[in-house]
Design an enzyme around this catalytic site. Sequence first.
Site, PDB file in Angstrom:
ATOM      1  N   HIS A  52       6.605  16.925   7.220  1.00  0.00           N
ATOM      2  CA  HIS A  52       6.308  16.562   6.611  1.00  0.00           C
ATOM      3  C   HIS A  52       4.581  16.429   5.132  1.00  0.00           C
ATOM      4  O   HIS A  52       4.080  15.348   5.201  1.00  0.00           O
ATOM      5  CB  HIS A  52       5.161  15.771   8.094  1.00  0.00           C
ATOM      6  N   ARG A 110       4.444   6.165   5.716  1.00  0.00           N
ATOM      7  CA  ARG A 110       5.966   6.249   6.414  1.00  0.00           C
ATOM      8  C   ARG A 110       5.387   4.884   7.666  1.00  0.00           C
ATOM      9  O   ARG A 110       4.328   5.003   8.304  1.00  0.00           O
ATOM     10  CB  ARG A 110       5.699   7.241   7.441  1.00  0.00           C
ATOM     11  N   CYS A 111       6.219   4.161   7.194  1.00  0.00           N
ATOM     12  CA  CYS A 111       6.752   3.143   8.120  1.00  0.00           C
ATOM     13  C   CYS A 111       7.789   2.637   8.744  1.00  0.00           C
ATOM     14  O   CYS A 111       8.831   3.267   8.215  1.00  0.00           O
ATOM     15  CB  CYS A 111       6.149   1.401   7.137  1.00  0.00           C
ATOM     16  N   LEU A 147       0.933  -1.222  -0.050  1.00  0.00           N
ATOM     17  CA  LEU A 147       0.117   0.158  -0.046  1.00  0.00           C
ATOM     18  C   LEU A 147       0.878   1.395   0.297  1.00  0.00           C
ATOM     19  O   LEU A 147       0.573   2.621  -0.825  1.00  0.00           O
ATOM     20  CB  LEU A 147      -0.844  -0.078   0.640  1.00  0.00           C
ATOM     21  N   GLY A 169      18.689  17.274  11.905  1.00  0.00           N
ATOM     22  CA  GLY A 169      19.584  16.374  12.121  1.00  0.00           C
ATOM     23  C   GLY A 169      19.662  15.676  10.362  1.00  0.00           C
ATOM     24  O   GLY A 169      20.773  15.734   9.498  1.00  0.00           O
ATOM     25  N   GLU A 216       7.801  19.802  17.670  1.00  0.00           N
ATOM     26  CA  GLU A 216       7.234  19.875  16.273  1.00  0.00           C
ATOM     27  C   GLU A 216       6.136  21.599  16.949  1.00  0.00           C
ATOM     28  O   GLU A 216       5.709  21.230  18.214  1.00  0.00           O
ATOM     29  CB  GLU A 216       6.236  18.710  16.032  1.00  0.00           C
TER      30      GLU A 216
END
EC number: 2.1.1.14
Length: 768
Positions: A706, A526-527, A19, A443, A677
Amino acid sequence: MSALTSVSGFPRIGQNRELKKIIEAYWKGNTTLDEMRATAKELRAKHWKLQQAAGIDLIPSNDFSYYDQMLDTAILLNVIPQRYQRLAFENPEETLFAMGRGYQGEKGDVTALPMKKWFTTNYHYLVPEIDSATDIKLNSTKPFDEFNEAKALGIATKPVLIGPYTFLKLARNPQAEELDYDKGLVNAVAAVYAEVVAKFAELGAQWIQIDEPYLVLDKEPGDVELFKSLYAKILPAREGKVKVLLNTYFGHIADVYETVNLLGFDGIGLDLNEGKDENLAAVEKYGVAENTTIFAGVINGRNIWRNNYAVSLGLVDALKQVTANVAVSTASSLLHVPFSTEGEDGLADDVRKHFAFAVQKLDELHEVAVLADASDDEKKASAELAANQALFDGTRVAADPAVAKRIASLTDADFVRQSARAERQKEQREALNLPLLPTTTIGSFPQTKEVRAERAKLRKGEITKAEYDEFMKDQIDACIKHQEEIGLDVLVHGEFERNDMVEYFGQNLNGFLFTKNAWVQSYGTRCVKPPIVWGDVSRANPITVEWSAYAQSRTDHVMKGMLTGPVTILNWSWPREDITHKQQTQQLALAIRDEVLDLEKAGIKVIQIDEAALREKLPLRKTDWHKKYLDWAIPAFRLVHSAVKPTTQIHTHMCYSEFNDIIKDIDAMDADVISFEASRGDLVVLDAIHDANFETEAGPGVYDIHSPRIPSEQEIEDRIYEILKKMDVEKVWINPDCGLKTRGNAETWPSLENLVAAAKAVRAKLAK
């Protein structure tokens, strides 16, 4: 006949992240919308059939999502802010993606919705936004379409929905504030859920699962009334044709169980991993309504270790003392564990047998259900039970006496840094000689195809370590040069040599194991692939020193050393279950402490120790915050950096979370600088910083990494002025909100150029 079995939810990314790959290909224009939809349909069918083959009775549908289930729920309720509606996309998936990751193109320019951690997991949800113009109504056929899709395959599923109480408690207004739950809003939301229940009854569903994890949190005035008023309007829509399972997880509902029990739900799902004692006590105290089935959440959806059948059977038996109506269930969705141990041939058989990923947990669920209805003689004769119990004989791993000795020798002084922070900050300003509003990044820099390919070549033995190192040095040199050219003040080396901020450290620590394909979804596509804490932890060798020292040798600018903190390493790993989290974190803290001191010896003057996941495992009930977590998590961070010189500046970084209510605890970490964040949260954390007289210097993220959007210089400049309204200018750093690893160079460098230009423009205006 065995007990009824139920799965709360199943991983949707696919065994090989199919997916993720098809969605990202679609975003890049390399595949069509129809091809993306076809792949999604194939995955849903495969996952339903797997569960059917495992003998699961209640198989979930509508647990699939292209991005996030909270986002799907918002769209279902037509909670789509007008800025996204105005984009007027032809296909609903485009609107969903714009809300999830922002959009910048011919139709307009919009930022994404805010993103927060899903309770105590490493999964992130999109925060729904409701305003006075929101017209709540049934706006999607997704749940019905997927139910019918499974039905066409001959599989009767149990549709799953995020519940209205949880949805409203997590939604915010456009100012990122909690909602006012006026009668019109509550009635409108309840009406949609009632319509959904009635529609599923019409379609022939036997059960509907409504997830209300927010019930496990402390209750504020009006919460119970809100919950009751919603379901008083929803439950009558059953009309005796469909059963409703109220599913709770990640904690206990002891303080509201009596109310839930009296409302007449057909099923109540209780987490018997987290909140076990309180949930059992509530059932024993208040009983179970005659027509209600308790769904015993005994199969852990949060960890990858094998279930202890004896413990699970004891929990089921305890419930059976109160009611005969007991089903066996996963404690939460299996979304939070990897797909299958199949193919993990890098783990020896005698190691792999200790692990159960999602597919294996289906078998565990079925076996526990069969054993739960077995006689004592049948249990004694059960080969499955005997094999399971052999896993828990205490011989899996031996303790490391050197680690135990080091922890036993710790004193209070090891957790306190000298001198006081205010004095250190003065010394650091003189030593580092940085400008007002210093600029830096978090970073990492983009991990391009070329970087990943080179790492793969090394892993396969196609290049030598020396060739790999030269390639990485070239990447570092180019990254440093580019940072110098655009004018960043504190540089980083880019972390090109790192596959992951946790796995990379684990590979250099004793006590860790690694998988080949044990991916879990973190947000959107995102995994992450968490390592496994198998035994006692210690540093095997220096980890980052060589690369950081090389990078510092290539520039006259301040070079920041980059480390991952002990709490985050544990929270983003699969922790052991045979010793406490506190014990594991202390072991990790000593290992990272060794690395900090070696970096300092190598001439690194600024060291960032990321605690991105600090908030993640904070207990959901405030009364447990300190005694069950913060009282050992905060000292563990202090243990890491307490021995450095006053002139060495210690940074930390935190990801998407609600910080406001633990802001004083964050200050107590005694770091010199924190970045976090804030770009998706409308900077509400700044009020907490201001009110708490926060001593730590801070860099609230000025743009959202993101999203692929490139923020303008003016946009960032406006953001800086918002920050300066709440913070002392001498304590403000300017940085993105997170690492840049997942972004592309095409958007990264223009965004950073605008960031530096905005900081310089503000400095110039302040100097006048």
